[in-house]
Scaffold this motif. Structure first.
Motif, PDB file in Angstrom:
ATOM      1  N   GLU A  64       0.840  -1.212   0.000  1.00 15.57           N
ATOM      2  CA  GLU A  64       0.000   0.000   0.000  1.00 15.57           C
ATOM      3  C   GLU A  64       0.869   1.254   0.000  1.00 15.57           C
ATOM      4  N   ALA A  65       1.936   1.222   0.781  1.00 15.09           N
ATOM      5  CA  ALA A  65       2.839   2.385   0.831  1.00 15.09           C
ATOM      6  C   ALA A  65       3.529   2.589  -0.516  1.00 15.09           C
ATOM      7  N   ALA A  66       3.906   1.489  -1.169  1.00 16.83           N
ATOM      8  CA  ALA A  66       4.542   1.592  -2.485  1.00 16.83           C
ATOM      9  C   ALA A  66       3.585   2.192  -3.510  1.00 16.83           C
ATOM     10  N   ALA A  67       2.307   1.828  -3.417  1.00 10.93           N
ATOM     11  CA  ALA A  67       1.317   2.396  -4.335  1.00 10.93           C
ATOM     12  C   ALA A  67       1.220   3.907  -4.171  1.00 10.93           C
ATOM     13  N   GLU A  68       1.320   4.375  -2.936  1.00 10.67           N
ATOM     14  CA  GLU A  68       1.296   5.819  -2.704  1.00 10.67           C
ATOM     15  C   GLU A  68       2.561   6.489  -3.244  1.00 10.67           C
ATOM     16  N   LEU A  69       3.706   5.838  -3.088  1.00 16.01           N
ATOM     17  CA  LEU A  69       4.945   6.379  -3.649  1.00 16.01           C
ATOM     18  C   LEU A  69       4.847   6.511  -5.163  1.00 16.01           C
ATOM     19  N   LEU A  70       4.278   5.515  -5.811  1.00 11.13           N
ATOM     20  CA  LEU A  70       4.165   5.537  -7.259  1.00 11.13           C
ATOM     21  C   LEU A  70       3.217   6.634  -7.729  1.00 11.13           C
ATOM     22  N   ALA A  71       2.202   6.927  -6.921  1.00 13.93           N
ATOM     23  CA  ALA A  71       1.274   7.999  -7.285  1.00 13.93           C
ATOM     24  C   ALA A  71       1.977   9.350  -7.299  1.00 13.93           C
ATOM     25  N   GLY A  72       2.936   9.532  -6.403  1.00 10.92           N
ATOM     26  CA  GLY A  72       3.644  10.797  -6.342  1.00 10.92           C
ATOM     27  C   GLY A  72       4.877  10.873  -7.220  1.00 10.92           C
ATOM     28  N   SER A  73       5.387   9.712  -7.664  1.00 13.66           N
ATOM     29  CA  SER A  73       6.618   9.681  -8.459  1.00 13.66           C
ATOM     30  C   SER A  73       6.447   8.716  -9.624  1.00 13.66           C
ATOM     31  N   PRO A  74       5.798   9.154 -10.710  1.00 14.26           N
ATOM     32  CA  PRO A  74       5.532   8.236 -11.826  1.00 14.26           C
ATOM     33  C   PRO A  74       6.775   7.633 -12.460  1.00 14.26           C
ATOM     34  N   ARG A  75       7.927   8.281 -12.326  1.00 16.38           N
ATOM     35  CA  ARG A  75       9.144   7.732 -12.941  1.00 16.38           C
ATOM     36  C   ARG A  75       9.877   6.753 -12.036  1.00 16.38           C
ATOM     37  N   LEU A  76       9.365   6.545 -10.843  1.00 14.13           N
ATOM     38  CA  LEU A  76      10.008   5.627  -9.909  1.00 14.13           C
ATOM     39  C   LEU A  76       9.721   4.190 -10.329  1.00 14.13           C
ATOM     40  N   PRO A  77      10.764   3.370 -10.562  1.00 16.90           N
ATOM     41  CA  PRO A  77      10.501   1.966 -10.893  1.00 16.90           C
ATOM     42  C   PRO A  77       9.692   1.285  -9.789  1.00 16.90           C
ATOM     43  N   VAL A  78       8.793   0.411 -10.177  1.00 12.47           N
ATOM     44  CA  VAL A  78       7.902  -0.233  -9.218  1.00 12.47           C
ATOM     45  C   VAL A  78       8.689  -1.001  -8.159  1.00 12.47           C
ATOM     46  N   TRP A  79       9.723  -1.710  -8.580  1.00  5.36           N
ATOM     47  CA  TRP A  79      10.466  -2.502  -7.594  1.00  5.36           C
ATOM     48  C   TRP A  79      11.209  -1.605  -6.611  1.00  5.36           C
ATOM     49  N   ARG A  80      11.658  -0.436  -7.079  1.00  4.67           N
ATOM     50  CA  ARG A  80      12.306   0.506  -6.167  1.00  4.67           C
ATOM     51  C   ARG A  80      11.293   1.055  -5.162  1.00  4.67           C
TER      52      ARG A  80
END
Length: 421
Positions: A205-221
């Motif tokens: 869930e936390a990773a999903a929030e990170l991805l919402a704020g940083s679209p260029r962030l690789p999913v695994w990162r």
């Protein structure tokens, strides 16, 4: 099957049709890809054979032949192929060939990870998702060569190039092509699948929030960072870790497509997709269509001013085949945030910002048939012809795969992300 003095494999290439698509390929994507691959390889003087692995006798005969040193396929279905009986002379000849798979999806998708179980002694995985190369090395259980994928266009329908119009004069101002699934269905899936594992679920869930704020962030990162911040044990290389990453990847990809579709539908455009989100502000000249055949899509690109697309797997380094094909046909590509495409100079691609603030202005320009797009279309066409030829891609790939020194010098203890090229 090889030059004994050099240790290099024979030049012949076996193109193995992916069994899920062979004769079950309604859009003709794989049919066109393999036909173009054959035409790219054959002029070099190599022996090239295209085979369906369900034709067991022909398949095993080719694997046993000393004339072919390479086995090339899409996807990673080799573990289920009917290779000769283990221990037989035919089996030994087969597994000594260099196996090359175009994995397509990120390395944590089961369809990509499966090539590690193939019986071949030397494996090469061409990974389109550049941002996951370090992760791919971390789960490289078979000592395979991991090659960053190189975009390539298909040469179908390029013989009428002299008649093509500049982007500002093309019939279709804006085109979007791609499947869509409600991203919340993937959130529901990970919540169900990890319901008895509260800490990993919290990290997802936390990773999903990170991805919402940083679209260029690789999913695994993103998931790696979430796990570290929560100070929990969750091995991203495990089956559970790969499952979590695949669901996050699909979630991020389809949420990005959702945002693009909402904006594109407000303009005179064509959207080709089997499923769509609600489009309450759809323009009267926004045409919704079912999926077309791949050859029809390639022809449509010659009539398109602007192709709007996102990477195919929600991973910021991957590049769909739509990109080089649109570029080669002179269409301007508007692409969601993508780390790999940002590195291309003078390619005629517009890579959108993280918040998509620039998307409306670009769509306004395309709908108005702005003549300033003509230079971008010409640059895209020229760049693709110089850098994205399929024959050049195969020449470079097979040369690297054939070099025995590349295999002898392989360091199994190399850190993740080592550039062995």
């Amino acid at each position: 099957m090889s030059d004994r003095s050099s240790g290099r494999p024979a030049d012949g290439v076996i193109l193995v049709l992916p069994t899920l698509e062979s004769n079950l390929d309604p859009h003709r994507l794989h049919e066109v890809h393999y036909d173009c691959s054959y035409r790219a390889l054959a002029p070099s003087g190599r022996k090239v054979a295209v085979v369906d692995p369900r034709n067991v006798s022909e398949f095993q005969s080719l694997l046993s032949s000393d004339d072919y040193g390479f086995v090339v396929t899409e996807r990673s279905q080799a573990p289920s192929w009917p290779i000769p009986a283990e221990g037989s002379p035919a089996y030994v000849r087969a597994i000594r060939k260099v196996f090359i798979t175009f994995a397509g999806n990120p390395p944590f998708y089961e369809g990509s990870f499966g090539f590690h179980q193939a019986a071949f002694e030397r494996k090469v995985a061409v990974l389109h998702d550049h941002d996951s190369l370090p992760y791919a090395e971390a789960i490289n259980v078979s000592g395979a060569r991991l090659v960053p994928g190189r975009p390539m266009y298909h040469d179908v329908g390029l013989n009428d190039e002299a008649s093509w119009l500049a982007p500002s004069r093309r019939l279709l101002p804006i085109l979007f092509v791609g499947s869509y699934t409600d991203p919340e269905s993937f959130r529901a899936a990970w919540r169900h699948g990890f319901a008895t594992f509260p800490k990993p679920l919290e990290a997802i869930e936390a990773a999903a929030e990170l991805l919402a704020g940083s679209p260029r962030l690789p999913v695994w990162r993103a998931l790696e960072q979430a796990v570290a911040s929560l100070d929990i044990r969750f091995d991203l290389r495990s089956r559970a870790g790969r499952t979590a990453l695949e669901m996050l990847s699909r979630f991020a990809n389809h949420r990005s497509r959702q945002a693009l579709l909402d904006r594109v539908s407000r303009y005179p455009s064509r959207i080709i997709a089997t499923d769509l989100p609600p489009l309450p502000s759809r323009h009267p000249d926004c045409i919704l269509s079912p999926v077309v055949s791949f050859p029809d899509f390639l022809n449509m690109l010659k009539q398109t001013a602007c192709l709007v697309t996102t990477n195919p797997n929600g991973m910021t380094g991957s590049v769909s085949e739509r990109v080089p094909n649109a570029m080669r046909r002179g269409a301007v590509v508007l692409h969601a945030p993508n780390n790999n495409l940002r590195r291309l100079d003078d390619a005629g691609i517009v890579v959108l910002g993280d918040s998509l603030d620039d998307l409306d202005a670009c769509l306004d320009s395309a709908a108005a048939r702005d003549t300033r797009w003509n230079a971008l279309g010409e640059a895209a066409r020229n760049y693709a012809e110089r850098h994205f030829r399929m024959d050049d891609m195969y020449d470079a790939l097979l040369e690297t795969a054939a070099d025995p020194g590349r295999w002898r010098d392989r360091n199994p203890d190399a850190p993740p992300g080592t550039d062995w090229r």
